[in-house]
Enzyme design. Structure first.
Site, short mmCIF file in Angstrom:
data_model
loop_
_atom_site.label_atom_id
_atom_site.label_comp_id
_atom_site.label_asym_id
_atom_site.label_seq_id
_atom_site.Cartn_x
_atom_site.Cartn_y
_atom_site.Cartn_z
NE ARG A 168 0.66 -2.86 13.38
CZ ARG A 168 0.32 -2.58 12.89
NH1 ARG A 168 -1.80 -2.63 12.73
NH2 ARG A 168 -0.63 -4.01 13.42
CG HIS A 220 -0.94 -10.48 15.60
ND1 HIS A 220 -1.82 -10.99 16.64
CD2 HIS A 220 -1.81 -9.52 15.20
CE1 HIS A 220 -3.49 -10.58 15.90
NE2 HIS A 220 -3.51 -9.62 15.07
NE ARG A 249 -2.43 -5.48 17.41
CZ ARG A 249 -3.11 -5.74 15.79
NH1 ARG A 249 -1.61 -6.21 15.10
NH2 ARG A 249 -3.66 -5.73 15.77
CD GLU A 251 -8.26 -4.54 14.33
OE1 GLU A 251 -7.76 -3.80 15.08
OE2 GLU A 251 -9.17 -4.76 13.44
CD GLU A 263 -5.51 -6.27 18.16
OE1 GLU A 263 -5.24 -6.15 19.19
OE2 GLU A 263 -5.61 -5.27 17.37
CB ALA A 279 -3.38 -5.99 6.47
CD GLN A 280 -6.55 -12.48 9.44
OE1 GLN A 280 -6.90 -12.51 9.94
NE2 GLN A 280 -5.21 -13.32 8.71
CB ALA A 331 -1.51 -0.01 1.20
CB ALA A 332 3.90 2.49 1.81
#
Length: 554
Positions: free
Chosen positions: A391, A249, A295, A131, A265, A64-65, A33-34
Site C-alpha cells: 500500500r 509500519h 514503508r 510521504e 510517516e 490514522a495520522q 470511514a468505510a
C-alpha cells in the site's frame, strides 16, 4: 435445521432456540470511514443499521495520522498518482481499480469538507505533505497529525444526523447468516451489549470492519482490529485474497510496557531521519530514497539495522525538521510522547516496526460485491485491487471513502431489488463436540500473537511458516469446537482461522514481493507468482471438519 438460515460455523451453547428478530434493510458492520461512507450512500435506498463492536470512534480510521492522498495541486496529476501506486503495488495492482479510485479522490475530499471537516490550509488552499513512495506532495491532513480522528468525528456526527441511519455501539457481529437454498445473505447473528443474542434480518450486509493487526504481538492497531468481518465473510462463503500481504509500519513508539503508538510517516516526509543506536543515519545504505523509501523497505531496513547493531530499536530524529514547527505540525504525536517525557524538538524517539495494515482481505469487485449474493466489502477488510502487494501511504483513507460509497450504493440497490427479508424462523447451531476445558482465552490469544509476529512477520522462512500453519491447526482443533459465546473468545476464534490462512498463503508465495519478504526466496518471481493468492470458501460440512481440527492438516 428449520427455518431458512444456515450457520454451522460456530459452536454455541444451545441447539435450537427462537431468538429475537430485528428487521432492517441494510446492515453495515463497522463505523470507521468505510462503514460510515457506506451507510451514507445506502440510506438513499432504505433504513441502515451500523454496528460498532466498541465505541464508534474506536477504529483504525481514528488512529490514522498521515492523511488522505489525492490530487489537489495543479502541478500534480492523476497519472503521477497512478504511477506511484502501481510502483508500490509490485505488479499486483488492478490498474483499472487504481485509476477509478484515484480519480474519485477530489470529489470525496470536497464531500468531507461539505460535511464539516476542516483540512489544514495554507494561503487559502489545502496544505499538502509528502510521504514515502509519493513523487509529489498530495497528502491532505487535518489537525496536523489528527487527520483520522478528525475524519472519524466529522463522519460520525454527520452520518448520525441522517434520517434512516442508526448507529449502535457495542454490538458484536458473530456471523453472517445465509439462505441454505442459494447461499445468499439472510441476516446477521449479533451478540448485544446486554449479553444476549439476536438476529438482524436483512438481505444486504456491508463488511467494513477493518483489518486484523491485533493478530500480531507488535501492532499499531486498536483492540477492535481482530479480523472479525473477514472471518465472518469467509465462513459465509466469500473468497479471501492475498492475506500474506500485511504491511508493517516502520515507526511505532518502542518503550517497555507502552502501547505501540504510531509515529506518522509524514514525520519523515517533513525531514525527520532514522538513526541507529550509535547515532548513524543508516537508511541511505539500504535505499537510494533513504528515509523516504516505501514503508516496506524502511521496515526491513530497520529490522536489518537492529540485527546488525544488536539493538531492540532505532531512533527517529526530528531535530532537523526546518520548514515547519514539529510541535505545531504534529501536535498529537508531541502530546503522546510528552506523556513519557519525550520532546520531539530535542529527543531521539525510540521506534521499531509494527503490524499496521492488511492489504489483502475479502475479494470484491469495484462495487464491493463479494462471491456471496448480498454481501459487500469495503475499506481495509476488502481486497479491491488498489494496493497490490504493498500500500502506498495515505491511499487507505482514500480507498475507504470511495469503496465505502460504492459498496453502500450496491447494498442499497440490492435491498431495493429484494425488498422483503422474509418471515421469522428458528436458528440451529451445533453445540460443538467438546466441553469447555477451562480455556484461558487471554493466554491463547497471546500465543497466537507471539507466533504470528515471530514466524509470519516482517521476514519469513519456510520452516517458520510451516510451524505457524501446524500450530494454528493444532490450536484450532481444540479451540474452535469449544462453546464460548463471549466476545473475546469469538475474536480468538476469528484470529485463529485467519492466522492459519495467512501463514498458509505466505508459505505458498515462494518469492519476495511488496510487503511479503521471504529470506529463503529473496527475489521477485513474476513467472510463477505475479498473481493473487486465494482462500476458497468452505462448505458447511467442511466447517464441521475444521471444528474437529482435521482440515488444518491439509
Amino acid at each position: 435445521m428449520d427455518g431458512g438460515f444456515f450457520s454451522p460455523r460456530y459452536s454455541l451453547p444451545f441447539n435450537t432456540r427462537r431468538l429475537p428478530h430485528i428487521f432492517c434493510d441494510v446492515v453495515v458492520l463497522g463505523a470507521g470511514a468505510a462503514g460510515l461512507r457506506a451507510a451514507a450512500a445506502a440510506r438513499d435506498f432504505g433504513e441502515v443499521m451500523v454496528l460498532a463492536k466498541d465505541a464508534g470512534v474506536e477504529s483504525n480510521t481514528a488512529k490514522a495520522q498521515g492523511g488522505v492522498a489525492s490530487v489537489l495541486d495543479g502541478s500534480d496529476s492523476f497519472e503521477r498518482h497512478v504511477e506511484d501506486t502501481l510502483a508500490a503495488g509490485a505488479g499486483l495492482c488492478d490498474e483499472a481499480v487504481v485509476r477509478f479510485i484515484i480519480g474519485e479522490g477530489p470529489a470525496e475530499i470536497a464531500l468531507l469538507e461539505s460535511w464539516g471537516l476542516r483540512f489544514d490550509r495554507e494561503n487559502g488552499r489545502i496544505s499538502l505533505t509528502r510521504e514515502g513512495g509519493h513523487s509529489h506532495r498530495r497528502v491532505a491532513h487535518a489537525g496536523g497529525d489528527a487527520t483520522g480522528r478528525k475524519i472519524s468525528e466529522t463522519m460520525l456526527a454527520h452520518v448520525s444526523s441522517l434520517a434512516g441511519v442508526t448507529i449502535i455501539e457495542r454490538w458484536f457481529a458473530v456471523d453472517v447468516l445465509t439462505d441454505p437454498g442459494d447461499g445468499s445473505v439472510a441476516g446477521v447473528l449479533v451478540l448485544r451489549d446486554t449479553g444476549d443474542l439476536a438476529v438482524l434480518r436483512t438481505k444486504a450486509v456491508v463488511i467494513a470492519s477493518g483489518g486484523l493487526g491485533r493478530m500480531y504481538r507488535e501492532t499499531t492497531n486498536p483492540n477492535v482490529a481482530t479480523g472479525d468481518g473477514i472471518a465472518m465473510a469467509y465462513r459465509a462463503g466469500a473468497r479471501l485474497r492475498d492475506l500474506e500481504f500485511m504491511q508493517f509500519h516502520p515507526t511505532s513508539l518502542y518503550l517497555p510496557g507502552v502501547p505501540r503508538f504510531l509515529i506518522s510517516e509524514a514525520v519523515r516526509g517533513e525531514g525527520a531521519v532514522l538513526r541507529d543506536a550509535s547515532g548513524t543515519a543508516f537508511m541511505a545504505e539500504y535505499d537510494k530514497s533513504a528515509d523516504l523509501a516505501p514503508r516496506d523497505v524502511v521496515s526491513r531496513s530497520i529490522q536489518a539495522q537492529m540485527k546488525k547493531t544488536e539493538s531492540t530499536c532505532v531512533f527517529l530524529d526530528m531535530r532537523g525538521i526546518q520548514e515547519v514547527d514539529p510541535v505545531a505540525r504534529f501536535p498529537g504525536i508531541a502530546a503522546e510522547l510528552g506523556k513519557y517525557n519525550l520532546d520531539i524538538s530535542r529527543d531521539l524517539i525510540p521506534v521499531r516496526p509494527s503490524a499496521h495494515y492488511l492489504i489483502g482481505g475479502v475479494e470484491c469487485g469495484r462495487d464491493g460485491a463479494t462471491s456471496v449474493p448480498g454481501l459487500y466489502a469495503c475499506g481495509e477488510a476488502a481486497s479491491t485491487g488498489l494496493h497490490g502487494a504493498n500500500r502506498l501511504g495515505s491511499n487507505s483513507l482514500l480507498e475507504a471513502l470511495v469503496t465505502g460509497r460504492r459498496a453502500g450504493e450496491a447494498a442499497g440497490l440490492r435491498f431495493a431489488s429484494v425488498r422483503k427479508a422474509g418471515n421469522g424462523c428458528h436458528i440451529e447451531f451445533s453445540t460443538g463436540t467438546r466441553e469447555d476445558p477451562g480455556l484461558n482465552v487471554e493466554d491463547a490469544e497471546n500465543s497466537v500473537r507471539a507466533l504470528m509476529w515471530r514466524n509470519v512477520g516482517i521476514e519469513r522462512t519456510a520452516s517458520g511458516l510451516v510451524e505457524a500453519v501446524e500450530k494454528t491447526a493444532f490450536w484450532s482443533g481444540y479451540v474452535l469446537p469449544v462453546p464460548l459465546p463471549e466476545r473475546r473468545a469469538l475474536e480468538l476464534k476469528n484470529m485463529l482461522i485467519l492466522a492459519r490462512l495467512t501463514a498458509r498463503n505466505a508459505l505458498w508465495r515462494e518469492e519476495t514481493r511488496g510487503v511479503h519478504y521471504r529470506l529463503d526466496f529473496p527475489s521477485r518471481d513474476d513467472a510463477k507468482f505475479k498473481c493473487s493468492n486465494y482462500c476458497e470458501p468452505l462448505s458447511g460440512a467442511a466447517w464441521n471438519t475444521v471444528r474437529g481440527g482435521d482440515l488444518a492438516r491439509d
